[in-house]
Enzyme design. Structure first.
Site, short mmCIF file in Angstrom:
data_model
loop_
_atom_site.label_atom_id
_atom_site.label_comp_id
_atom_site.label_asym_id
_atom_site.label_seq_id
_atom_site.Cartn_x
_atom_site.Cartn_y
_atom_site.Cartn_z
N LYS A 9 0.62 -1.29 -0.08
CA LYS A 9 0.25 0.05 0.08
C LYS A 9 0.69 1.30 0.06
CE LYS A 9 -3.73 -2.28 2.60
NZ LYS A 9 -4.34 -2.68 3.73
N GLN B 294 -4.56 -1.22 10.07
CA GLN B 294 -4.40 -2.47 9.49
C GLN B 294 -5.07 -3.59 10.34
OE1 GLN B 294 -3.22 -2.79 6.38
NE2 GLN B 294 -3.73 -4.95 6.49
N ASP C 58 -11.21 3.04 4.31
CA ASP C 58 -11.50 1.48 3.98
C ASP C 58 -13.05 1.36 3.89
OD1 ASP C 58 -9.25 -0.04 3.81
OD2 ASP C 58 -9.09 -0.08 5.88
#
Ligand code: NAD
Length: 279
Positions: free
Chosen positions: A51, A95, A118
């Protein structure tokens, strides 16, 4: 059979984002993505590295908050809240998975909807479910983008989604429904799975089991999207028995090189969208 090439599509998306990031920079807005990692899950390290590399390629500035595995709940929430209040931060990524003992839902709740790149917040999920504009989870959004960029129509088609997780299956089904597909959602308790899958014009598998989707489950000419990421003998593979299934499809995603790169591209897109809205 044609390959749905996620690597190619993701490169296109990144090129477009690079131009948008440059245009924001010209107006004095830096696109900053905060990455919160708690503990030392080795798979997370690889995901984060991918990422961050993609962020740097389009000009997004990553900002790290690395916390040890034993971080108390309160401290984890405070770190996220501080990022939420920081005007330099456009998007916040926590994460997952988090170490055992931390309440994931409560930590994610500290991310305000406008920085929720997200798309996991209750507000964004609710907007998606109601068919209103929302920041959508990256993987299912990446699937839709892959279909759109390859001019594969969805409206009126029967889409079957295998899997109902909050990060893939459920938002995938909602996106397809919002795009006027007729949607069937299958899961571990579904009866007659193979017969349902054979009805699909578009079959999306998000299970996490190698060779789960076999040729007898796929209608001739169907579009097959393989979201699964599995490791077999050190090699990556999806949920679909690619060699047997591919000859029966009109389009199919490879693994690797299908949905995975699109997921990362959509994270960057959500971040740039957030920065533009903040400006
Ligand atoms: P999950 O474990 O949360 O969900 C799996 C789903 O599969 C569940 O809803 C379950 O009901 C269903 N399932 C399990 N066994 C089944 C069976 N026998 N029949 C029918 N359904 C069954 O997993 P997830 O987080 O949704 O991820 C699914 C897969 O996608 C994993 O392999 C994961 O690594 C992968 N993934 C890939 C990307 C990407 O970028 N390509 C992103 C996220 C997840």
């Amino acid at each position: 059979m044609k390959l749905l090439d996620g690597k190619l599509c993701a490169a296109e998306v990144r090129a477009e984002l690079k131009a948008r990031v440059a245009s924001l920079a010209a107006r004095g807005k830096r696109v900053g993505l905060a990455v919160v990692r708690i503990g030392d899950d080795p798979a997370s390290e690889i995901y984060i590295r991918n990422k961050v590399r993609a962020c740097e390629e389009v000009g997004i500035a990553p900002l790290f908050r690395l916390l040890p595995a034993g971080t108390p709940q309160r401290m984890a929430e405070d770190v996220v809240k501080a990022l939420a209040a920081d005007p330099e931060v456009c998007g916040i990524l926590v994460q997952l998975p988090l170490p055992a003992g931390l309440d994931e839902a409560r930590i994610l709740q500290c991310i305000p909807a406008e920085k929720d790149v997200d798309g996991f917040s209750a507000e964004n999920f609710g907007r998606l479910a109601a068919g209103r504009p929302a920041t959508v989870a990256c993987t299912p959004q990446g699937v839709m983008e892959l279909l759109r960029r390859n001019c594969i129509p969805v409206a009126g088609k029967h889409a079957v989604v295998i899997g109902r997780s909050n990060i893939v299956g459920r938002p995938m089904a909602l996106l397809l429904l919002n795009a006027d597909a007729t949607v069937t959602v299958c899961h571990s308790k579904t009866r007659g799975l193979a017969a349902l899958c054979r009805e699909a014009d578009l079959l999306v598998s998000a299970v996490g089991t190698p060779n789960f989707v076999t040729a007898d489950m796929v209608k001739e000419g169907a579009v097959v999207v393989d979201v699964g990421i599995n490791r077999v003998g050190g090699k990556l593979c999806g949920d679909v028995d690619f060699a047997q299934v591919a000859p029966h499809t009109s389009w199919i995603t490879p693994v690797p090189g299908g949905v995975g790169p699109m997921t990362v591209a959509m994270l960057l897109k959500n971040c740039v969208d957030a920065a533009e809205r903040q400006l």
